[in-house]
Design a protein around this motif. Sequence first.
Motif, PDB file in Angstrom:
ATOM      1  N   CYS A   8       3.327  91.762  85.882  1.00 46.48           N
ATOM      2  CA  CYS A   8       4.632  91.550  86.519  1.00 46.48           C
ATOM      3  C   CYS A   8       5.283  92.897  86.827  1.00 46.48           C
ATOM      4  N   CYS A  11       8.727  92.696  84.121  1.00 43.89           N
ATOM      5  CA  CYS A  11       8.578  92.667  82.652  1.00 43.89           C
ATOM      6  C   CYS A  11       7.242  93.239  82.203  1.00 43.89           C
ATOM      7  N   CYS A  32       6.224  85.107  87.855  1.00 40.64           N
ATOM      8  CA  CYS A  32       6.108  85.453  86.439  1.00 40.64           C
ATOM      9  C   CYS A  32       6.750  84.375  85.573  1.00 40.64           C
ATOM     10  N   ILE A  34       7.543  84.767  82.452  1.00 37.78           N
ATOM     11  CA  ILE A  34       8.399  85.359  81.413  1.00 37.78           C
ATOM     12  C   ILE A  34       9.793  85.662  81.981  1.00 37.78           C
ATOM     13  N   CYS A  35       9.853  86.459  83.040  1.00 35.46           N
ATOM     14  CA  CYS A  35      11.163  86.886  83.566  1.00 35.46           C
ATOM     15  C   CYS A  35      11.554  86.121  84.834  1.00 35.46           C
TER      16      CYS A  35
HETATM   17 ZN    ZN Z   1       7.963  89.162  84.577  1.00 35.62          ZN
END
Ligand code: ZN
Length: 218
Positions: A8, A11, A32, A34-35
Motif C-alpha cells: 500500500c 500504510c 487496501c 487496512i487504511c
Molecule cells: Zn493501506
Amino acid sequence: MEMEIMDCRLCAQKNTKLFFQQPHGLNIYWGCDICGLIFMDPKNYLSPEKEKEHYLTHNNDVNDPRYQNFVADVVDYVKQNVSHKESRGLDYGAGTGPVISELLAREGYQIDLYDPFFYPFKIEPDAQYDFVVSCEVVEHFHKPLLEFSKLKNLLKTGAPIVIKTQPYEISVDFSTWYYRRDPTHVVFYRPQTFEWIKENLGFQKIARHGERLFVLGN
Ligand SMILES: [Zn+2]
C-alpha cells in the motif's frame, strides 16, 4: 496472468487487492484492506512531462469567479479558524493559478506557495506553519505516506492542514467515476483513510466539513 500484490502507498502493508482494472490492459487500481486507500498501479503513472502538460490544461485563473467559488470552503475555513495576525501559511500544491493564496493574501495572511511543477521552492526543513491548505492535491500524491509525514512536520502544534479532495464512497461506481478518469489522480481516500492518517501519523484531530473538506489538526 498472476500479478504481484502491491504494498500500500499509504500504510505500506501487503493487504492490498486488485480493486479495478480497466479493460484492454489499461490502468490497474489496488485497494487496501487496512487504511482503505485505493491507488493506481505505479507502472500506469504518467511521465512527469505528460503530468505537467495535463496540469497546464487546468488553467486556474485567479480572477475566475467559478474557480474562486470552488475554493471558497477552504478559504472560509482558514478565515474562520486561523487568526491572520502574524500567521504564516503554506499552499501545498498551488498549481498554475494560486487562487487560494491570492484570496487569503487579500485578507492579510502571509502564505508561501509550493508546487513541484510550478512553484518548486525548497521548503525549509524546519519551517513551522500556522496552517497548510492543499486543495485538489492529495489525489495526485505518488507517495502519500511521505507527503503526509512531511506536512505534519511543517505544522506548529495545534495547526490545521485543510485538505480538499473528493473521497471515494461505497455508492460510487469506480469504473465510470469522473474523479478516477483524470489520469493524474493516482490515490483515492475513503473517509476512514483520513482516520487512519490521524491515528498513525500522530495528528490530534480529524474533522470532515461537507462532502470534500477534511481537516487534520496537529
Ligand atoms: Zn493501506
